[in-house]
Design a protein around this motif. Sequence first.
Motif, PDB file in Angstrom:
ATOM      1  N   UNK A   6       0.847  -1.206   0.000  1.00 46.69           N
ATOM      2  CA  UNK A   6       0.000   0.000   0.000  1.00 46.69           C
ATOM      3  C   UNK A   6       0.876   1.247   0.000  1.00 46.69           C
ATOM      4  N   UNK A   7       0.525   2.210  -0.820  1.00 43.45           N
ATOM      5  CA  UNK A   7       1.128   3.538  -0.741  1.00 43.45           C
ATOM      6  C   UNK A   7       0.040   4.534  -0.374  1.00 43.45           C
ATOM      7  N   UNK A   8       0.346   5.361   0.608  1.00 39.76           N
ATOM      8  CA  UNK A   8      -0.579   6.398   1.083  1.00 39.76           C
ATOM      9  C   UNK A   8      -0.063   7.742   0.598  1.00 39.76           C
ATOM     10  N   UNK A   9      -0.919   8.501  -0.052  1.00 39.02           N
ATOM     11  CA  UNK A   9      -0.546   9.847  -0.500  1.00 39.02           C
ATOM     12  C   UNK A   9      -1.183  10.843   0.468  1.00 39.02           C
ATOM     13  N   UNK A  10      -0.347  11.520   1.241  1.00 38.52           N
ATOM     14  CA  UNK A  10      -0.827  12.472   2.242  1.00 38.52           C
ATOM     15  C   UNK A  10      -0.458  12.017   3.641  1.00 38.52           C
ATOM     16  N   UNK A  15      -3.797  10.263   6.714  1.00 41.69           N
ATOM     17  CA  UNK A  15      -2.760   9.355   6.237  1.00 41.69           C
ATOM     18  C   UNK A  15      -2.045   8.650   7.368  1.00 41.69           C
ATOM     19  N   UNK A  16      -1.778   9.373   8.445  1.00 41.83           N
ATOM     20  CA  UNK A  16      -1.128   8.767   9.610  1.00 41.83           C
ATOM     21  C   UNK A  16      -2.033   7.728  10.258  1.00 41.83           C
ATOM     22  N   UNK A  17      -3.331   8.016  10.312  1.00 43.91           N
ATOM     23  CA  UNK A  17      -4.278   7.054  10.892  1.00 43.91           C
ATOM     24  C   UNK A  17      -4.310   5.771  10.071  1.00 43.91           C
ATOM     25  N   UNK A  18      -4.293   5.918   8.748  1.00 46.49           N
ATOM     26  CA  UNK A  18      -4.263   4.737   7.887  1.00 46.49           C
ATOM     27  C   UNK A  18      -3.001   3.931   8.142  1.00 46.49           C
ATOM     28  N   UNK A  19      -1.881   4.629   8.267  1.00 48.15           N
ATOM     29  CA  UNK A  19      -0.601   3.956   8.513  1.00 48.15           C
ATOM     30  C   UNK A  19      -0.643   3.170   9.817  1.00 48.15           C
ATOM     31  N   UNK A  30       3.909   2.633   2.603  1.00 49.15           N
ATOM     32  CA  UNK A  30       4.749   3.832   2.613  1.00 49.15           C
ATOM     33  C   UNK A  30       3.854   5.053   2.434  1.00 49.15           C
ATOM     34  N   UNK A  31       4.199   6.140   3.152  1.00 48.95           N
ATOM     35  CA  UNK A  31       3.467   7.401   3.024  1.00 48.95           C
ATOM     36  C   UNK A  31       4.327   8.406   2.267  1.00 48.95           C
ATOM     37  N   UNK A  32       3.710   9.112   1.332  1.00 49.24           N
ATOM     38  CA  UNK A  32       4.340  10.280   0.704  1.00 49.24           C
ATOM     39  C   UNK A  32       3.611  11.534   1.178  1.00 49.24           C
ATOM     40  N   UNK A  33       4.355  12.527   1.610  1.00 52.85           N
ATOM     41  CA  UNK A  33       3.744  13.805   1.969  1.00 52.85           C
ATOM     42  C   UNK A  33       4.522  14.929   1.312  1.00 52.85           C
ATOM     43  N   UNK A  34       3.799  15.897   0.737  1.00 57.91           N
ATOM     44  CA  UNK A  34       4.463  16.979  -0.001  1.00 57.91           C
ATOM     45  C   UNK A  34       5.199  17.942   0.937  1.00 57.91           C
ATOM     46  N   UNK A  88       5.249  10.249  16.209  1.00 56.28           N
ATOM     47  CA  UNK A  88       6.366   9.728  17.003  1.00 56.28           C
ATOM     48  C   UNK A  88       5.972   8.492  17.800  1.00 56.28           C
ATOM     49  N   UNK A  89       4.681   8.384  18.114  1.00 52.14           N
ATOM     50  CA  UNK A  89       4.230   7.275  18.960  1.00 52.14           C
ATOM     51  C   UNK A  89       4.302   5.924  18.258  1.00 52.14           C
ATOM     52  N   UNK A  90       4.292   5.905  16.922  1.00 51.27           N
ATOM     53  CA  UNK A  90       4.350   4.604  16.238  1.00 51.27           C
ATOM     54  C   UNK A  90       5.309   4.585  15.049  1.00 51.27           C
ATOM     55  N   UNK A  91       6.001   5.705  14.810  1.00 49.62           N
ATOM     56  CA  UNK A  91       7.058   5.767  13.798  1.00 49.62           C
ATOM     57  C   UNK A  91       6.604   5.272  12.426  1.00 49.62           C
ATOM     58  N   UNK A  92       5.716   6.010  11.771  1.00 54.06           N
ATOM     59  CA  UNK A  92       5.197   5.574  10.466  1.00 54.06           C
ATOM     60  C   UNK A  92       6.270   5.633   9.381  1.00 54.06           C
ATOM     61  N   UNK A  93       6.187   4.772   8.379  1.00 59.60           N
ATOM     62  CA  UNK A  93       7.131   4.827   7.247  1.00 59.60           C
ATOM     63  C   UNK A  93       6.731   5.959   6.306  1.00 59.60           C
ATOM     64  N   UNK A  94       7.336   7.109   6.468  1.00 57.35           N
ATOM     65  CA  UNK A  94       6.923   8.280   5.700  1.00 57.35           C
ATOM     66  C   UNK A  94       8.112   8.936   5.016  1.00 57.35           C
ATOM     67  N   UNK A  95       7.885   9.378   3.802  1.00 53.95           N
ATOM     68  CA  UNK A  95       8.872  10.178   3.086  1.00 53.95           C
ATOM     69  C   UNK A  95       8.283  11.580   2.926  1.00 53.95           C
ATOM     70  N   UNK A  96       8.917  12.553   3.563  1.00 49.21           N
ATOM     71  CA  UNK A  96       8.424  13.924   3.550  1.00 49.21           C
ATOM     72  C   UNK A  96       9.028  14.719   2.399  1.00 49.21           C
ATOM     73  N   UNK A  97       8.379  15.835   2.091  1.00 45.79           N
ATOM     74  CA  UNK A  97       8.803  16.731   1.010  1.00 45.79           C
ATOM     75  C   UNK A  97       8.912  15.994  -0.326  1.00 45.79           C
ATOM     76  N   UNK A  98       7.906  15.201  -0.592  1.00 43.72           N
ATOM     77  CA  UNK A  98       7.842  14.429  -1.837  1.00 43.72           C
ATOM     78  C   UNK A  98       6.562  14.795  -2.586  1.00 43.72           C
TER      79      UNK A  98
END
Length: 420
Positions: A6-10, A15-19, A30-34, A88-98
């Motif tokens: 699954x890839x989450x956009x946002x 998006x964090x809740x989904x993660x 993986x999460x992508x956030x702009x 921070x409480x669950x350390x989601x797999x996120x890539x920021x500024x994407x």
Amino acid sequence: MNHYQVIIVGGGQAGLSASYCLKEDNINHLIFDRGQIGDTWKNHRWDSFCLVTPNWQCRLPGFDYDGNDPKGFMLKDEIVDYVKRYAQSFNPPIKEKVEVYNVYKKENESIFNIETSIGNYTADKVIIATGAYHIPNMLPISKDFPDHVVQIHSDNYKNPEQVPDGITLVVGSGQSGAQITEDLHLAGKKVILSVGTAPRAPRVYRGKDAVEWLEEMGYYDQPIELHPDPEEARHKTNHYLTGRDGGRDIDLRKLASEGVILRGQINQVKDTTIMFQDDLEYNLDEADKTYNRILDNIDNYISKNNIDAPEGRRYEAMWKPTAENKTDLDCIKDSITSVIWSTGYKVKYDWIDFPEVFDQRGFPTYDRGITKEPGLYFLGLPWLHTWGSGRFSHVAQDARYIAEHIASCYEEVETCLNRK
């Protein structure tokens, strides 16, 4: 290794809740956030912004509000902190500024292709969690204002010091417009408010915050199917009230009696003259009718359930428009030096290459976030399933439902393979 289940956009609260929920189900994602976590709250809200729902309603998956003021209303910086601490409480797999440029499927393939500013990725499923506030909406007549008038959208408004001396015209009386008008007024600024069709809501009634009554009455769990006008429900303006200074009603009539100038909806700008529709009295009356309907519903609930509560006091309109509130205004003669457009946002989903899942307005169509395109989901939108959808209070329910749907898909595949 650019393929994920699954890839989450946002990377906002949706998006964090989904993660969080996907992590619980051990689904690789993986999460992508702009931007960065909390950016929308930090950079697209004004300085005095606060929640209009009580803190106790902040209950993201696994992270209920943990502060010492459950009946208060978090300020902007506190909201940013809450969202960051959640991550921070669950350390989601996120890539920021994407930036995500395109989401599509190749012909005769079932996996999604996701083109981004850091390369191309693929996924079995995609969750779009970018919200519905994409492009600030400034009415076309904004181009007709004289050049000397400073124009900004509420998305870029920060504080009263931002506007030049003179009178500020606020266009739109939804939550943002009403609160920004109050913000300017409290700072001693001269304000004109062009009042639209937004409804208003009470803050406290019969001993409780109205939100607490409505929660108890099951309003936030009301599904879209039971709404009298499901098609329009997702596009309606939110009720206006505020959590500022502990929370209170916003009464436009009271503001008018204190010096705020009210007009109807803006109609036309010609040279330096601003013309308004003759609908101010109607709009104020309709907003008050909604306010009183909410009070009636609370009264009926209290009566039906024999609840011991203080007597209710009905709202009485102490100010009414006069002929003066129908006159045109002149940018020069009336010293109007700035306009704040509190006219909402437009959605922008043209980077999602599945036109069949969008309606004529460009808004996605779905059943509880599940679209007709296999594997494509939406999360964090108004009325995704209930009146509470998209809010801190109910995004957890929507996220869990979608995560469970995704998990069940993999379980079916695994069962199928085992049978073979």
